[in-house]
Design a protein around this motif. Structure first.
Motif, PDB file in Angstrom:
ATOM      1  N   GLY A 251       0.770  -1.230   0.000  1.00 35.55           N
ATOM      2  CA  GLY A 251       0.000   0.000   0.000  1.00 35.55           C
ATOM      3  C   GLY A 251       0.803   1.283   0.000  1.00 35.55           C
ATOM      4  O   GLY A 251       0.229   2.366  -0.086  1.00 35.55           O
ATOM      5  N   ALA A 252       2.134   1.204   0.091  1.00 35.14           N
ATOM      6  CA  ALA A 252       2.947   2.426   0.087  1.00 35.14           C
ATOM      7  C   ALA A 252       2.878   3.097  -1.278  1.00 35.14           C
ATOM      8  O   ALA A 252       2.928   2.431  -2.316  1.00 35.14           O
ATOM      9  N   GLU A 253       2.776   4.428  -1.260  1.00 38.05           N
ATOM     10  CA  GLU A 253       2.728   5.183  -2.505  1.00 38.05           C
ATOM     11  C   GLU A 253       3.873   6.190  -2.607  1.00 38.05           C
ATOM     12  O   GLU A 253       3.902   7.002  -3.530  1.00 38.05           O
ATOM     13  N   SER A 254       4.810   6.139  -1.677  1.00 41.77           N
ATOM     14  CA  SER A 254       5.969   7.027  -1.714  1.00 41.77           C
ATOM     15  C   SER A 254       7.099   6.384  -0.929  1.00 41.77           C
ATOM     16  O   SER A 254       6.897   5.418  -0.170  1.00 41.77           O
ATOM     17  N   TRP A 255       8.300   6.940  -1.099  1.00 41.29           N
ATOM     18  CA  TRP A 255       9.448   6.423  -0.351  1.00 41.29           C
ATOM     19  C   TRP A 255       9.217   6.549   1.139  1.00 41.29           C
ATOM     20  O   TRP A 255       9.522   5.623   1.896  1.00 41.29           O
ATOM     21  N   LEU A 256       8.651   7.677   1.586  1.00 44.74           N
ATOM     22  CA  LEU A 256       8.451   7.878   3.017  1.00 44.74           C
ATOM     23  C   LEU A 256       7.447   6.870   3.570  1.00 44.74           C
ATOM     24  O   LEU A 256       7.630   6.342   4.679  1.00 44.74           O
ATOM     25  N   GLU A 257       6.399   6.593   2.827  1.00 45.10           N
ATOM     26  CA  GLU A 257       5.435   5.590   3.276  1.00 45.10           C
ATOM     27  C   GLU A 257       6.082   4.204   3.319  1.00 45.10           C
ATOM     28  O   GLU A 257       5.788   3.396   4.215  1.00 45.10           O
ATOM     29  N   ALA A 258       6.960   3.936   2.365  1.00 41.83           N
ATOM     30  CA  ALA A 258       7.667   2.655   2.372  1.00 41.83           C
ATOM     31  C   ALA A 258       8.553   2.533   3.608  1.00 41.83           C
ATOM     32  O   ALA A 258       8.614   1.482   4.253  1.00 41.83           O
ATOM     33  N   VAL A 259       9.240   3.636   3.963  1.00 36.09           N
ATOM     34  CA  VAL A 259      10.088   3.630   5.166  1.00 36.09           C
ATOM     35  C   VAL A 259       9.235   3.403   6.404  1.00 36.09           C
ATOM     36  O   VAL A 259       9.618   2.643   7.310  1.00 36.09           O
ATOM     37  N   SER A 260       8.067   4.028   6.443  1.00 41.38           N
ATOM     38  CA  SER A 260       7.209   3.867   7.623  1.00 41.38           C
ATOM     39  C   SER A 260       6.744   2.422   7.771  1.00 41.38           C
ATOM     40  O   SER A 260       6.646   1.903   8.890  1.00 41.38           O
ATOM     41  N   LEU A 261       6.476   1.760   6.658  1.00 36.33           N
ATOM     42  CA  LEU A 261       6.044   0.358   6.734  1.00 36.33           C
ATOM     43  C   LEU A 261       7.192  -0.567   7.132  1.00 36.33           C
ATOM     44  O   LEU A 261       6.986  -1.561   7.820  1.00 36.33           O
TER      45      LEU A 261
ATOM     46  N   ILE B  43      -3.836   7.509   9.997  1.00 37.58           N
ATOM     47  CA  ILE B  43      -2.409   7.793  10.168  1.00 37.58           C
ATOM     48  C   ILE B  43      -1.895   8.319   8.835  1.00 37.58           C
ATOM     49  O   ILE B  43      -1.973   7.630   7.813  1.00 37.58           O
ATOM     50  N   GLU B  44      -1.411   9.548   8.858  1.00 38.80           N
ATOM     51  CA  GLU B  44      -0.937  10.201   7.653  1.00 38.80           C
ATOM     52  C   GLU B  44       0.574  10.374   7.710  1.00 38.80           C
ATOM     53  O   GLU B  44       1.123  10.816   8.724  1.00 38.80           O
ATOM     54  N   ILE B  45       1.244  10.005   6.620  1.00 37.28           N
ATOM     55  CA  ILE B  45       2.699  10.142   6.509  1.00 37.28           C
ATOM     56  C   ILE B  45       2.959  11.354   5.626  1.00 37.28           C
ATOM     57  O   ILE B  45       2.731  11.312   4.414  1.00 37.28           O
ATOM     58  N   ASP B  46       3.433  12.444   6.221  1.00 36.75           N
ATOM     59  CA  ASP B  46       3.546  13.717   5.514  1.00 36.75           C
ATOM     60  C   ASP B  46       4.952  13.946   4.984  1.00 36.75           C
ATOM     61  O   ASP B  46       5.896  14.137   5.761  1.00 36.75           O
ATOM     62  N   GLY B  47       5.097  13.931   3.675  1.00 36.04           N
ATOM     63  CA  GLY B  47       6.376  14.242   3.055  1.00 36.04           C
ATOM     64  C   GLY B  47       6.719  15.711   3.220  1.00 36.04           C
ATOM     65  O   GLY B  47       5.841  16.576   3.226  1.00 36.04           O
ATOM     66  N   SER B  48       8.010  16.007   3.323  1.00 32.86           N
ATOM     67  CA  SER B  48       8.434  17.385   3.602  1.00 32.86           C
ATOM     68  C   SER B  48       8.176  18.312   2.429  1.00 32.86           C
ATOM     69  O   SER B  48       7.817  19.481   2.607  1.00 32.86           O
ATOM     70  N   ALA B  49       8.356  17.833   1.192  1.00 35.99           N
ATOM     71  CA  ALA B  49       8.234  18.710   0.031  1.00 35.99           C
ATOM     72  C   ALA B  49       6.808  19.194  -0.168  1.00 35.99           C
ATOM     73  O   ALA B  49       6.563  20.348  -0.525  1.00 35.99           O
ATOM     74  N   TYR B  50       5.833  18.325   0.085  1.00 31.98           N
ATOM     75  CA  TYR B  50       4.434  18.652  -0.208  1.00 31.98           C
ATOM     76  C   TYR B  50       3.724  19.265   0.992  1.00 31.98           C
ATOM     77  O   TYR B  50       3.060  20.299   0.882  1.00 31.98           O
ATOM     78  N   HIS B  51       3.866  18.662   2.142  1.00 27.06           N
ATOM     79  CA  HIS B  51       3.064  19.072   3.296  1.00 27.06           C
ATOM     80  C   HIS B  51       3.662  20.238   4.079  1.00 27.06           C
ATOM     81  O   HIS B  51       3.022  20.738   4.999  1.00 27.06           O
ATOM     82  N   SER B  52       4.879  20.683   3.725  1.00 26.51           N
ATOM     83  CA  SER B  52       5.481  21.803   4.448  1.00 26.51           C
ATOM     84  C   SER B  52       5.018  23.157   3.918  1.00 26.51           C
ATOM     85  O   SER B  52       5.209  24.182   4.579  1.00 26.51           O
TER      86      SER B  52
END
Length: 332
Positions: free
Chosen positions: A223-233, A271-280
């Motif tokens: 279900g990961a859709e980004s590198w950060l989500e993959a790291v969280s999993l 639970i939301e995984i917020d990437g720095s580039a988009y959510h900042s």
């Protein structure tokens, strides 16, 4: 290497319409006149032309003069462009694809960029040719000799390697910070599926960083859709107590549709995984607050984990999510 649907095509004679290289169809060329010079015509489009085409557009004398003035430059053997386009990716790709007598296709990051999967323009043109073909390429061309059967597609008369194969080619050649995004961006765009990636891995015999690529594909399957989500999993929510979380869950609240990175249906926790580039960005932070408020009207609490927290404090992230789920389960 076999290019599906392509054949080796020689350069045409100057008097004939051009079939430049193995990827261009027959084309007519514009003519210079009293009001439009050869230089003006070439400046209107970032494409490459043969010497024969340029003479047909104007005259041999006009071409010599344009070259002498520096208005027209040669990029490759018998491929010329307006000097203003000499460093254009589009013009360079057009010239590389027209290599005479060689079957060609754009692969790797070049193919992904033209498909709109990657947002940044590659510094080099990634040119796929047959294993036994030989070309002398300048530094701005990355020549990839392919011994395997290469699936291709046509996009605006340009021959590209299919997205999954292009991503597999590019993966190990990207910077470490961008490598995983090649996979997730290709999947998010819909250009390729997980099955396409698995087929590409079977097709391409040598893949740099193959193990890392497979790890990213495994995270995408979860279900990961980004590198950060993959790291969280892999590093945060990687224990058995979180296996029940639903990835990329779509929910309807007050007539609006929201997709949640991870969702616990029993406790109504997102639970939301917020990437720095988009959510900042300030505007996005405001949208996130509105989104959280809308979800709260349905009794859904949102736990947001930032890039820095996931990367630098995975243990704290795990404990926080665990404690929130426990506290909310007691109230359920």
């Amino acid at each position: 290497m076999a290019f599906h649907g392509l054949r080796r095509v020689p350069r045409p004679s100057p008097a004939q319409p051009s079939t430049c290289g193995a990827v261009r169809s027959l084309r007519t060329v514009p003519r210079a006149d009293a009001t439009t010079s050869l230089t003006d015509l070439l400046a209107q489009d970032a494409r490459a032309y043969t010497r024969g085409e340029l003479i047909a557009m104007s005259s041999e004398r006009a071409l010599r003069n344009a070259v002498a003035r520096g208005d027209v430059v040669r990029l490759l053997h018998d491929s010329y462009v307006a000097s203003v386009h000499a460093k254009s990716f589009a013009a360079r790709a057009d010239a590389a694809l027209a290599w005479p007598g060689v079957r060609t296709a754009l692969g790797g990051a070049s193919a992904l960029f033209l498909r709109g999967v990657l947002g940044s323009c590659p510094e080099r043109v990634d040119l796929c040719i047959g294993a036994h073909d030989h070309v002398r390429a300048p530094a701005w061309v990355r020549v990839r000799h392919c011994s395997y059967e290469l699936p291709t597609l046509q996009l605006r008369r340009v021959t590209l390697v299919t997205p999954a194969v292009a991503a597999v080619q590019a993966y190990g050649e990207m910077d470490a910070g961008r490598r995983s995004e090649v996979v997730f961006a290709t999947l998010r765009s819909g250009a390729a599926s997980l099955d396409d990636f698995h087929s590409a891995l079977e097709l391409v015999p040598r893949v740099r960083m193959r193990r890392n690529l497979q790890r990213d594909l495994d995270a995408a399957a979860r279900g990961a859709e980004s590198w950060l989500e993959a790291v969280s999993l892999r590093s945060v929510l990687n224990t058995d107590e979180f296996k029940h979380l639903i990835p990329q869950h779509t929910i309807l609240v007050r007539g609006m549709t929201f997709r949640l990175d991870l969702y616990d249906a029993m406790t109504r926790t997102a639970i939301e995984i917020d990437g720095s580039a988009y959510h900042s960005a300030p505007d996005q932070r405001d949208r996130d607050r509105i989104r959280d408020a809308e979800l709260a009207t349905a009794g859904i609490q949102t736990v947001r984990l930032t890039y820095r927290q996931v990367v630098q404090r995975p243990g704290w992230c795990r404990e926080t999510v665990r404690d929130v789920l426990r506290a909310r389960s007691r109230r359920a």
